[in-house]
Design a protein around this motif. Structure first.
Motif, PDB file in Angstrom:
ATOM      1  N   VAL A  95       0.842  -1.203   0.000  1.00  0.00           N
ATOM      2  CA  VAL A  95       0.000   0.000   0.000  1.00  0.00           C
ATOM      3  C   VAL A  95       0.870   1.244   0.000  1.00  0.00           C
ATOM      4  CG1 VAL A  95      -1.633   1.331   1.373  1.00  0.00           C
ATOM      5  CG2 VAL A  95      -1.937  -1.132   1.152  1.00  0.00           C
ATOM      6  N   HIS A  96       1.905   1.175   0.803  1.00  0.00           N
ATOM      7  CA  HIS A  96       2.847   2.292   0.915  1.00  0.00           C
ATOM      8  C   HIS A  96       3.452   2.611  -0.446  1.00  0.00           C
ATOM      9  CE1 HIS A  96       6.457   4.078   3.375  1.00  0.00           C
ATOM     10  NE2 HIS A  96       5.700   4.993   2.827  1.00  0.00           N
ATOM     11  N   HIS A  97       3.848   1.550  -1.156  1.00  0.00           N
ATOM     12  CA  HIS A  97       4.444   1.720  -2.475  1.00  0.00           C
ATOM     13  C   HIS A  97       3.479   2.441  -3.407  1.00  0.00           C
ATOM     14  CE1 HIS A  97       6.942   0.421  -5.963  1.00  0.00           C
ATOM     15  NE2 HIS A  97       5.778   0.436  -6.576  1.00  0.00           N
ATOM     16  N   LEU A  98       2.213   2.012  -3.353  1.00  0.00           N
ATOM     17  CA  LEU A  98       1.193   2.629  -4.204  1.00  0.00           C
ATOM     18  C   LEU A  98       1.027   4.109  -3.854  1.00  0.00           C
ATOM     19  CD1 LEU A  98      -0.732   1.583  -6.383  1.00  0.00           C
ATOM     20  CD2 LEU A  98      -2.498   1.483  -4.639  1.00  0.00           C
ATOM     21  N   LEU A  99       0.925   4.383  -2.553  1.00  0.00           N
ATOM     22  CA  LEU A  99       0.720   5.759  -2.111  1.00  0.00           C
ATOM     23  C   LEU A  99       1.881   6.660  -2.522  1.00  0.00           C
ATOM     24  CD1 LEU A  99      -0.748   5.531   1.501  1.00  0.00           C
ATOM     25  CD2 LEU A  99      -1.819   6.537  -0.516  1.00  0.00           C
ATOM     26  N   VAL A 100       3.078   6.109  -2.464  1.00  0.00           N
ATOM     27  CA  VAL A 100       4.244   6.934  -2.771  1.00  0.00           C
ATOM     28  C   VAL A 100       4.394   7.151  -4.268  1.00  0.00           C
ATOM     29  CG1 VAL A 100       6.755   6.849  -2.834  1.00  0.00           C
ATOM     30  CG2 VAL A 100       5.576   6.486  -0.694  1.00  0.00           C
ATOM     31  N   HIS A 101       4.089   6.123  -5.062  1.00  0.00           N
ATOM     32  CA  HIS A 101       4.306   6.250  -6.493  1.00  0.00           C
ATOM     33  C   HIS A 101       3.143   6.886  -7.244  1.00  0.00           C
ATOM     34  CE1 HIS A 101       7.681   3.702  -5.542  1.00  0.00           C
ATOM     35  NE2 HIS A 101       8.149   3.927  -6.754  1.00  0.00           N
ATOM     36  N   ALA A 102       1.941   6.814  -6.661  1.00  0.00           N
ATOM     37  CA  ALA A 102       0.784   7.355  -7.387  1.00  0.00           C
ATOM     38  C   ALA A 102       0.902   8.843  -7.722  1.00  0.00           C
ATOM     39  CB  ALA A 102      -0.493   7.063  -6.611  1.00  0.00           C
ATOM     40  N   PRO A 103       1.313   9.704  -6.775  1.00  0.00           N
ATOM     41  CA  PRO A 103       1.387  11.127  -7.135  1.00  0.00           C
ATOM     42  C   PRO A 103       2.298  11.399  -8.332  1.00  0.00           C
ATOM     43  CG  PRO A 103       1.613  10.877  -4.775  1.00  0.00           C
ATOM     44  CD  PRO A 103       1.652   9.509  -5.350  1.00  0.00           C
ATOM     45  N   LEU A 104       3.228  10.501  -8.612  1.00  0.00           N
ATOM     46  CA  LEU A 104       4.145  10.733  -9.713  1.00  0.00           C
ATOM     47  C   LEU A 104       3.466  10.616 -11.060  1.00  0.00           C
ATOM     48  CD1 LEU A 104       7.140   8.663  -8.372  1.00  0.00           C
ATOM     49  CD2 LEU A 104       6.999  11.134  -8.522  1.00  0.00           C
ATOM     50  N   VAL A 105       2.411   9.798 -11.108  1.00  0.00           N
ATOM     51  CA  VAL A 105       1.776   9.603 -12.404  1.00  0.00           C
ATOM     52  C   VAL A 105       0.476  10.374 -12.534  1.00  0.00           C
ATOM     53  CG1 VAL A 105       2.804   7.380 -12.906  1.00  0.00           C
ATOM     54  CG2 VAL A 105       0.706   7.486 -11.569  1.00  0.00           C
ATOM     55  N   VAL A 106       0.206  11.236 -11.557  1.00  0.00           N
ATOM     56  CA  VAL A 106      -1.022  12.019 -11.631  1.00  0.00           C
ATOM     57  C   VAL A 106      -0.688  13.409 -12.166  1.00  0.00           C
ATOM     58  CG1 VAL A 106      -2.779  13.114 -10.227  1.00  0.00           C
ATOM     59  CG2 VAL A 106      -2.133  10.767  -9.769  1.00  0.00           C
ATOM     60  N   PRO A 107      -1.428  13.896 -13.156  1.00  0.00           N
ATOM     61  CA  PRO A 107      -1.138  15.243 -13.669  1.00  0.00           C
ATOM     62  C   PRO A 107      -1.318  16.274 -12.562  1.00  0.00           C
ATOM     63  CG  PRO A 107      -2.668  14.111 -15.119  1.00  0.00           C
ATOM     64  CD  PRO A 107      -2.518  13.260 -13.917  1.00  0.00           C
ATOM     65  N   GLU A 108      -0.504  17.305 -12.615  1.00  0.00           N
ATOM     66  CA  GLU A 108      -0.533  18.322 -11.556  1.00  0.00           C
ATOM     67  C   GLU A 108      -1.907  18.926 -11.349  1.00  0.00           C
ATOM     68  OE1 GLU A 108       3.190  20.650 -10.480  1.00  0.00           O
ATOM     69  OE2 GLU A 108       2.768  21.120 -12.579  1.00  0.00           O
ATOM     70  N   ILE A 109      -2.661  19.084 -12.423  1.00  0.00           N
ATOM     71  CA  ILE A 109      -3.950  19.738 -12.288  1.00  0.00           C
ATOM     72  C   ILE A 109      -4.872  18.913 -11.396  1.00  0.00           C
ATOM     73  CG2 ILE A 109      -4.995  18.746 -14.372  1.00  0.00           C
ATOM     74  CD1 ILE A 109      -6.333  21.440 -14.804  1.00  0.00           C
TER      75      ILE A 109
ATOM     76  N   ALA B 223       1.061  15.492 -20.490  1.00  0.00           N
ATOM     77  CA  ALA B 223       0.447  16.162 -21.636  1.00  0.00           C
ATOM     78  C   ALA B 223      -1.075  16.096 -21.540  1.00  0.00           C
ATOM     79  CB  ALA B 223       0.926  15.526 -22.942  1.00  0.00           C
ATOM     80  N   LEU B 224      -1.595  14.947 -21.114  1.00  0.00           N
ATOM     81  CA  LEU B 224      -3.039  14.804 -20.976  1.00  0.00           C
ATOM     82  C   LEU B 224      -3.605  15.847 -20.026  1.00  0.00           C
ATOM     83  CD1 LEU B 224      -3.864  11.009 -20.572  1.00  0.00           C
ATOM     84  CD2 LEU B 224      -4.519  12.495 -22.453  1.00  0.00           C
ATOM     85  N   ALA B 258     -16.214  20.496 -12.112  1.00  0.00           N
ATOM     86  CA  ALA B 258     -14.758  20.393 -12.164  1.00  0.00           C
ATOM     87  C   ALA B 258     -14.325  19.047 -11.606  1.00  0.00           C
ATOM     88  CB  ALA B 258     -14.122  21.533 -11.372  1.00  0.00           C
ATOM     89  N   ALA B 259     -14.989  18.634 -10.527  1.00  0.00           N
ATOM     90  CA  ALA B 259     -14.663  17.342  -9.931  1.00  0.00           C
ATOM     91  C   ALA B 259     -14.987  16.211 -10.900  1.00  0.00           C
ATOM     92  CB  ALA B 259     -15.441  17.160  -8.631  1.00  0.00           C
ATOM     93  N   LEU B 265     -10.465  12.716 -16.280  1.00  0.00           N
ATOM     94  CA  LEU B 265      -9.044  12.785 -16.575  1.00  0.00           C
ATOM     95  C   LEU B 265      -8.301  11.701 -15.820  1.00  0.00           C
ATOM     96  CD1 LEU B 265      -6.669  14.204 -17.894  1.00  0.00           C
ATOM     97  CD2 LEU B 265      -6.629  15.811 -16.005  1.00  0.00           C
ATOM     98  N   ALA B 266      -8.692  11.497 -14.553  1.00  0.00           N
ATOM     99  CA  ALA B 266      -8.036  10.483 -13.740  1.00  0.00           C
ATOM    100  C   ALA B 266      -8.205   9.103 -14.366  1.00  0.00           C
ATOM    101  CB  ALA B 266      -8.605  10.504 -12.331  1.00  0.00           C
ATOM    102  N   LEU B 267      -9.411   8.835 -14.891  1.00  0.00           N
ATOM    103  CA  LEU B 267      -9.634   7.539 -15.535  1.00  0.00           C
ATOM    104  C   LEU B 267      -8.718   7.370 -16.743  1.00  0.00           C
ATOM    105  CD1 LEU B 267     -13.501   7.152 -15.358  1.00  0.00           C
ATOM    106  CD2 LEU B 267     -11.800   5.589 -14.456  1.00  0.00           C
ATOM    107  N   ALA B 268      -8.591   8.458 -17.518  1.00  0.00           N
ATOM    108  CA  ALA B 268      -7.741   8.390 -18.703  1.00  0.00           C
ATOM    109  C   ALA B 268      -6.301   8.105 -18.325  1.00  0.00           C
ATOM    110  CB  ALA B 268      -7.820   9.706 -19.474  1.00  0.00           C
ATOM    111  N   VAL B 269      -5.899   8.607 -17.189  1.00  0.00           N
ATOM    112  CA  VAL B 269      -4.520   8.442 -16.751  1.00  0.00           C
ATOM    113  C   VAL B 269      -4.326   7.099 -16.061  1.00  0.00           C
ATOM    114  CG1 VAL B 269      -2.969   9.319 -14.970  1.00  0.00           C
ATOM    115  CG2 VAL B 269      -3.988  10.885 -16.583  1.00  0.00           C
ATOM    116  N   LEU B 270      -5.418   6.560 -15.546  1.00  0.00           N
ATOM    117  CA  LEU B 270      -5.349   5.381 -14.678  1.00  0.00           C
ATOM    118  C   LEU B 270      -4.753   4.171 -15.358  1.00  0.00           C
ATOM    119  CD1 LEU B 270      -6.214   5.172 -11.773  1.00  0.00           C
ATOM    120  CD2 LEU B 270      -8.307   4.063 -12.518  1.00  0.00           C
ATOM    121  N   LEU B 271      -5.223   3.891 -16.553  1.00  0.00           N
ATOM    122  CA  LEU B 271      -4.814   2.643 -17.186  1.00  0.00           C
ATOM    123  C   LEU B 271      -3.293   2.539 -17.360  1.00  0.00           C
ATOM    124  CD1 LEU B 271      -5.995   0.039 -18.119  1.00  0.00           C
ATOM    125  CD2 LEU B 271      -6.172   0.964 -20.440  1.00  0.00           C
ATOM    126  N   PRO B 272      -2.670   3.489 -18.055  1.00  0.00           N
ATOM    127  CA  PRO B 272      -1.206   3.364 -18.190  1.00  0.00           C
ATOM    128  C   PRO B 272      -0.506   3.391 -16.838  1.00  0.00           C
ATOM    129  CG  PRO B 272      -1.995   5.439 -19.128  1.00  0.00           C
ATOM    130  CD  PRO B 272      -3.184   4.644 -18.793  1.00  0.00           C
TER     131      PRO B 272
END
Lengths: 256, 295, 346
Positions: A95-109, B223-224, B258-259, B265-272
């Motif tokens: 779980v820890h691994h997931l929590l730590v790595h997830a923010p890296l693949v989430v767009p900033e917005i 980019a997404l 917005a939510a 967007l999160a779903l689009a990003v989720l798979l990869p």
């Protein structure tokens, strides 16, 4: 055997492409024309104006306060996280691994808006504290990654040796583990600092009164077309960065 | 794996893990859940979050302009990724084959622009692409663009600047993989008769595939979600999903919408991402012992 | 680690910490306003006379400001929303009543304006600056233009024009070009206005609230929809800029000074409002930002060419067709829906 020259040309072109806007920026910081369309003469007036732009310096101060604060917290959290992930294997660590790595693949917005909505839902006033909290959140993962990378090549037998020689857990940590890990921790801290200083999107979403950071100020200046001061500021920051990098390279060479 | 007695005992696991787990759970995972929750609330007409639960907000996602928006977001991101990979791979190849000193210089050449403010670099492109600027005048003189037109505020400008901002994120992972690649494999391939292109495609690319994957993720996902680039250099025709989320939040003050868009967007990003995360966990567990095939 | 690095780091931290401390000692007035909307020297004079700091954050539209406030950005002591937005804030109970005993300069406020103002008793708001919209353009690029909203139909200027990223202003302009009221809630009229804006949109570079003046001055754009004062400021940068007030009528507005309910520096905020209506300060501020402050005691201090500038003084027939933007309450959603479609259609 002849190696094709084509990749070299392409690589050169790519690097030139990366530096093109930088060169334009630096050149235009000395351009007397306010609007950057054409060159009308050499001047240092934008640098003078920059030094009297109190709002820019205030924004820079805010940026530094947030950056130092969030780097300090993120470094501690990131280091403990890396140690936990490296030393233990369990469901908790999965779980820890997931929590730590997830923010890296989430767009900033997404990070920005989720934090904003979270603060709104809790009716927390937006200010320096929420901003620092937001910055720590996106920095921790990077620190963890850097320190983890360092830990993968870490020689744990050194710690064992220290303990065999009679050092207890904490002494061993202080005098063996931390010093050996220090370069990795420092690299992680530096990365966190850089990310915090340059952050725009997340800060834009969660900023409140009096928390205008430098990127926010720059964005506002871009919108108002006060371009030359931004050029001057960027040139100075670039010069500062290059000097710092050159300096740290020298230090690393001496350390070896 | 050596056990560091006294410091990393089994019962210390909680202590080492708690700070980061709690922080990220509260400030990352929980807000994510809050976003999902808010997507199911109605919008208060005066802004803010409404008082009742409804599926209407999600329903409004099915508006006729969404498919075009989603397609444009996807297409621009995919194009950006593709171009970045095409440009980054030869560059990383050259960097990995250079002498150590030149290599360090090239790495710095890639990284240092990245050290300037992200906004400022985009702003620099506005100067380069300015309708009164040198580039525009040159293109008009060469009859490549009509007089009085502008390079800015179009999807092509967005693509160009996106490629520019994402390129270092493509180059560095590929370079990291290329650095570990055993170039003697290429020589062997040539000795066996393969031409330069064939050996590049058939030996080099598979050899750095992990770097290629990382580069793809690190380019495609940001980019997404990009919003600043289309905001500053894209025109009405360059709107991406990120812009709409920002618009809903700050201009239309429709936080539930917005939510809802953020969930999309999160779903689009989720798979990869899920794919990448499960692979990386296996990798971390794997290197504790054996090590990998192509190292 | 090298000792001098440690020392340098400690010094930096000390400086940063002291900056934080300095903030806590002097009172800070947080102002949330439009960009370039107060002369910096005026602010500095207030800071000196009251031994305080004034921190100014900016927004580019009433809606954006409102969204930020609703999202929890409390801590502002003074805002300058447009009058119709003041109505909204007031209805939501977000403002506090003003203490007139602390505002002696209110006697200077222009009575003629107050007669048509929404909050004529100045219960919650004090008028700050009168604004109207119009069109700015570069003479050398497009010659002299006909003063009509139809300029945005010109496809030869495609990609070089902008309109305001403000649904009330832009849909309002379309309504005016069709001869309707810009406070209309008639669905048929709004549909027609939507079609007009969609037609115009094909010729626009973007919808923009702030960059248009820099963009016009630099030649990035050649025709922009904007606020008169902003365009007059831009004209000071680039004398090639001209302004016209469309003959079909335009939107009039007044931005008001208000104090949010949860403001911390209420006393200081009152003092700032009073300061801004000192005749000398009002005149100085007006000339600097090129908007007219409805402070009758300041009028004789304003230069004649400022008072007679066509951007400021509308021709009577244009003024007769122009209207003040009013809050539409729950009917606003009709505009939001149309604006969504406009923004989303390529």
């Amino acid at each position: 055997m002849r190696r094709s020259r084509a990749p070299m040309w392409l690589a050169g072109a790519v690097l030139a492409f990366l530096w093109l806007p930088i060169a334009v920026l630096v050149a235009h910081s000395f351009n007397a024309s306010r609007f950057g369309g054409q060159w009308t003469g050499f001047t240092l007036v934008w640098y003078e104006r920059l030094f009297t732009a109190a709002d820019v310096w205030r924004a820079l101060a805010n940026t530094l306060v947030v950056a130092f604060g969030s780097t300090a917290i993120a470094t501690v959290l990131g280091t403990t996280a890396a140690l936990a992930l490296d030393r233990y294997r369990s469901r908790l660590q999965d779980v820890h691994h997931l929590l730590v790595h997830a923010p890296l693949v989430v767009p900033e917005i997404l990070l920005g808006i989720s934090l904003l909505l979270f603060f709104v839902a809790l009716r927390l006033p937006l200010g320096m504290t929420t901003l620092v909290a937001a910055h720590v959140t996106f920095c921790v993962s990077y620190v963890t990654l850097v320190v983890l990378g360092r830990l993968q090549d870490f020689d744990w037998t050194l710690l064992d040796a220290a303990q065999d020689l009679g050092a207890d857990g904490w002494t061993a940590a202080r005098r063996v583990l931390l010093p050996l890990l220090a370069p990795g921790i420092a690299a992680g801290a530096l990365l966190a600092f850089t990310l915090s200083v340059d952050d725009f999107v997340i800060t834009f979403f969660v900023s409140g009164p009096g928390t205008t950071t430098l990127p926010l100020r720059i964005y506002s200046m871009i919108k108002h077309g006060s371009p030359p001061i931004i050029n001057a500021l960027s040139t100075l920051l670039l010069a500062l960065t290059v000097t710092t990098v050159w300096f740290s390279q020298r230090l690393l060479k001496e350390a070896r | 794996m050596a056990e560091a007695r006294g410091l990393f005992r089994p019962r210390d696991e909680r202590a080492w893990s708690t700070p980061s787990v709690v922080w990220l759970a509260v400030l990352f995972a929980l807000p994510a859940l809050v976003v999902v929750a808010i997507a199911f609330r109605s919008a208060d007409p005066y802004g803010g979050i409404g008082a009742d639960w409804t599926l209407g907000t999600l329903g409004r996602l099915a508006d006729p302009t969404m498919p075009a928006l989603l397609w444009r977001t996807f297409a621009l991101s995919a194009a950006t990724t593709a171009i970045c990979l095409v440009l980054a791979t030869p560059t990383a190849y050259v960097m990995a084959r250079c002498s150590s000193r030149l290599r360090q210089l090239m790495v710095l050449a890639v990284v240092v622009p990245f050290w300037t403010s992200f906004l400022v670099r985009i702003f620099a492109w506005k100067v380069v692409l300015h309708p009164e600027g040198a580039l525009q005048r040159a293109l008009v003189a060469l009859h490549l663009v009509p007089e009085g037109s502008t390079l800015l505020y179009q999807p092509t400008a967005v693509l160009l600047v996106l490629v520019y901002t994402e390129l270092p994120f493509a180059i560095l992972p590929i370079y990291a993989a290329a650095e570990r690649f055993d170039f003697r494999l290429l020589e062997a391939a040539r000795d066996l008769g393969a031409g330069p292109v064939r050996s590049f495609l058939g030996v080099f690319l598979p050899g750095i595939r992990r770097g290629l994957l990382t580069a793809t993720l690190m380019t495609f996902i940001p980019a997404l979600g990009s919003y600043i680039v289309p905001d500053l250099v894209g025109g009405p025709g360059g709107e991406m999903l990120g812009n709409r989320i920002a618009q809903r939040t700050f201009v239309d003050r429709d936080l539930p919408q917005a939510a809802a868009l953020s969930m999309l967007l999160a779903l689009a990003v989720l798979l990869p991402s899920v794919l990448a995360l499960t692979r990386s966990r296996r990798r971390t567990l794997g290197t504790a012992g054996a090590g990998e095939a192509v190292r | 680690m090298k000792p001098w690095i440690v020392r340098a780091a400690l010094v930096t931290l000390a400086i940063v910490a002291s900056l934080g401390c300095a903030k806590r000692e002097t009172p800070v007035l947080h102002v949330y306003t439009w960009a370039d909307y107060i002369k910096p020297e005026v602010v500095q004079r207030f800071e000196r006379e009251n031994r305080c700091r004034v921190v100014i954050d900016t927004y580019d539209s009433n809606e954006a400001m409102y969204a930020k406030l609703k999202a929890g950005a409390t801590g502002y002591d003074l805002l300058t929303p447009s009058s119709y937005q003041v109505q909204v804030l007031e209805k939501q109970g977000m403002l506090q009543p003003l203490d007139h005993s602390r505002l002696p300069n209110l006697v200077n406020v222009d009575r003629d304006y107050l007669a048509i103002a929404i909050d004529s008793g100045m219960v919650h708001s004090v008028p700050y600056m009168l604004t109207n919209t119009g069109v700015g353009y570069l003479r050398s690029k497009v010659g002299e233009l006909e003063p009509t909203w139809a300029v945005f139909d010109r496809s030869d200027l495609k990609g070089r024009m902008t309109m305001l990223n403000d649904m009330r202003e832009t849909i309002g302009a379309a309504l005016k070009s069709l001869g309707y009221s810009l406070n209309s809630t008639d669905s048929l009229q709004l549909e027609q206005a939507k079609d007009v804006v969609l037609r115009w949109k094909r010729n626009l570079a973007k919808f923009e609230n702030e960059q248009y003046k820099g963009g016009l001055a630099s030649g990035e754009f050649v025709v922009v929809h904007g606020y008169n004062g902003d365009l007059m400021q831009a004209r000071a940068e680039n004398p090639d800029i001209a302004f016209f007030a469309p003959r079909e009528g335009l939107s009039l507005s007044c931005d008001d000074l208000v104090i949010p309910k949860d403001a911390k520096q209420v006393e200081l905020a009152h003092r700032f409002i009073d300061f801004l209506h000192d005749p000398e300060v009002a005149a100085e501020n007006s000339v600097a930002i090129q908007y007219l402050c409805p402070n009758s005691a300041s009028y004789d201090r304003l230069p004649a060419d400022f008072m007679n500038d066509p951007a400021l003084r509308l021709a009577p027939e244009v003024r007769a067709r122009s209207e003040v933007i009013r809050d539409l309450g729950s009917d606003l959603v009709k505009y939001t829906r149309i604006w969504d479609v406009i923004k989303a259609t390529p």
